[in-house]
Design an enzyme around this catalytic site. Structure first.
Site, PDB file in Angstrom:
ATOM      1  N   PRO A   1     -52.928 -86.582   5.572  1.00  0.00           N
ATOM      2  CA  PRO A   1     -51.528 -86.582   5.126  1.00  0.00           C
ATOM      3  C   PRO A   1     -51.168 -85.242   4.513  1.00  0.00           C
ATOM      4  O   PRO A   1     -51.940 -84.675   3.733  1.00  0.00           O
ATOM      5  CB  PRO A   1     -51.498 -87.703   4.074  1.00  0.00           C
ATOM      6  CG  PRO A   1     -52.894 -87.763   3.541  1.00  0.00           C
ATOM      7  CD  PRO A   1     -53.783 -87.432   4.717  1.00  0.00           C
TER       8      PRO A   1
ATOM      9  N   CYS B   1     -53.547 -84.883  -4.834  1.00  0.00           N
ATOM     10  CA  CYS B   1     -52.560 -83.802  -4.794  1.00  0.00           C
ATOM     11  C   CYS B   1     -52.737 -82.890  -6.009  1.00  0.00           C
ATOM     12  O   CYS B   1     -52.687 -83.360  -7.154  1.00  0.00           O
ATOM     13  CB  CYS B   1     -51.145 -84.353  -4.764  1.00  0.00           C
ATOM     14  SG  CYS B   1     -49.882 -83.040  -4.699  1.00  0.00           S
TER      15      CYS B   1
ATOM     16  N   GLY C   1     -61.810 -81.072   4.477  1.00  0.00           N
ATOM     17  CA  GLY C   1     -61.881 -79.722   3.935  1.00  0.00           C
ATOM     18  C   GLY C   1     -62.546 -78.729   4.853  1.00  0.00           C
ATOM     19  O   GLY C   1     -63.707 -78.874   5.213  1.00  0.00           O
ATOM     20  N   ASP C   2     -61.789 -77.711   5.274  1.00  0.00           N
ATOM     21  CA  ASP C   2     -62.296 -76.588   6.076  1.00  0.00           C
ATOM     22  C   ASP C   2     -62.798 -77.013   7.449  1.00  0.00           C
ATOM     23  O   ASP C   2     -63.845 -76.551   7.903  1.00  0.00           O
ATOM     24  CB  ASP C   2     -63.419 -75.851   5.321  1.00  0.00           C
ATOM     25  CG  ASP C   2     -62.927 -75.152   4.067  1.00  0.00           C
ATOM     26  OD1 ASP C   2     -61.709 -74.944   3.951  1.00  0.00           O
ATOM     27  OD2 ASP C   2     -63.767 -74.823   3.216  1.00  0.00           O
TER      28      ASP C   2
END
Length: 331
Positions: A16, A100, A201-202
């Site tokens: 998201p 977030c 992540g990444d």
């Protein structure tokens, strides 16, 4: 992977992202092979008051399903009622945003700020679990900062409160999206809980997604920024295509995305979305910088699309004008 009774048929899925993972982009990602998609974050209070922006975020295409709807908030009662609303709207999964890192969110005690008070957040999850019968998931970070790396503690608490799956973005709130994501934190969470864990992540390719799964033991991989300007990242067959085949595939996907944007949004917001996404799609084009500048100067969806098409047909600077390869026109 299964999240409760929901089957997730592929290793990778779309993450998201606020202002990005709206219905057109989610459907496109599903068509490219994303195993599951998640809505943009929806503020619980806004959803309950019928705020037009929240209603727009909650809109989806039936073909997207299974679909997770992500909630943002800190009040257990508001979140529980908003979760009920999501379930009534057709959410197959309700997800709580605990990751977030933006100050305008954390400053209100929402998003990654929920990881700072584990006891209070456990009460939120208990209320959510009672409110819905569909699977409940959370998306967390490694912690607030390097001195407070509590992803394992938070994950164990979430499992105890009945959460069906956990997504871990291992950067801290203070890192936001800088530096390398420490995948070891994902592995630590995997080893600490029995519910399915998704790593995030990444990730810029399916090869990297498979490497994350192998190194951390996570059951699925969430791809966010790696899908911007390249939703074909979810298609395992894409890299095996010839150069001409990949270009034709991209042309089809980009045209499909533009058509969905123009079908789903009014002209004003369609213009915003087309500028944003077509600018990302310029990656690898000849004269990409010039193309992006012209895209952002355009005043209508038609002008943006015509501009992109013109540059799509232009060869890269290092390629001869007399090259024999003919680029497919985006229809």
């Amino acid at each position: 992977m299964k999240i409760g009774a929901v089957d997730v048929p592929a290793l990778a899925r779309l993450a998201p992202m606020a202002g990005i993972t709206n219905a057109p982009f989610r459907l496109l990602a599903r068509e490219c092979g994303s195993g599951l998609t998640t809505s943009e974050e929806m503020d619980a209070a806004a959803l309950l008051t019928g705020h037009p922006h929240a209603d727009a975020i909650a809109a989806y295409y039936p073909a997207e399903r299974p679909l997770a709807m992500q909630l943002l908030g800190k009040d257990p009662d508001l979140l529980a009622r908003a979760a009920e609303r999501c379930q009534l709207l057709g959410a197959d999964i309700v997800d709580l945003n605990m990751g977030c890192p933006m100050p305008k969110i954390t400053g209100k005690g929402k998003g990654a700020a929920l990881m700072r008070d584990v006891a209070a957040t456990s009460r939120i999850l208990r209320a959510l679990r009672k409110a819905v019968s569909v699977p409940l998931t959370v998306k967390i970070r490694g912690g607030w900062d390097d001195e407070h790396l509590n992803a394992v503690e938070v994950a164990q608490m979430a499992e105890a409160e009945g959460v069906d799956a956990i997504t871990v973005h291992p950067r801290t709130r203070s890192q936001r999206f800088t530096g390398r994501a420490p995948w070891t934190i994902i592995r630590e969470v995997v080893e600490a809980v029995s519910v399915p864990v998704t790593g995030n992540g990444d990730i810029g390719s399916m090869a990297e997604a498979r490497r994350m799964a192998a190194e951390t033991g996570c059951t699925s991989v969430m791809i966010g920024r790696g899908a911007l300007g390249g939703p074909w990242i979810f298609d395992e067959s894409f890299d095996a295509l010839s150069h001409e085949g990949r270009r034709a595939y991209k042309a089809h996907v980009i045209a499909r995305h533009v058509a969905l944007i123009r079908e789903h949004f009014g002209e004003k917001y369609a213009l915003v979305q087309m500028k944003k996404h077509l600018a990302w799609y310029t990656e690898g084009l000849g004269h990409a910088t010039e193309c992006r500048a012209r895209i952002f100067q355009a005043r209508s969806p038609e002008e943006v699309w015509d501009c992109f098409q013109a540059y799509w047909d232009r060869p890269r600077p290092e390629i001869s004008q007399t090259a024999s390869t003919v680029s497919p026109r985006i229809a």
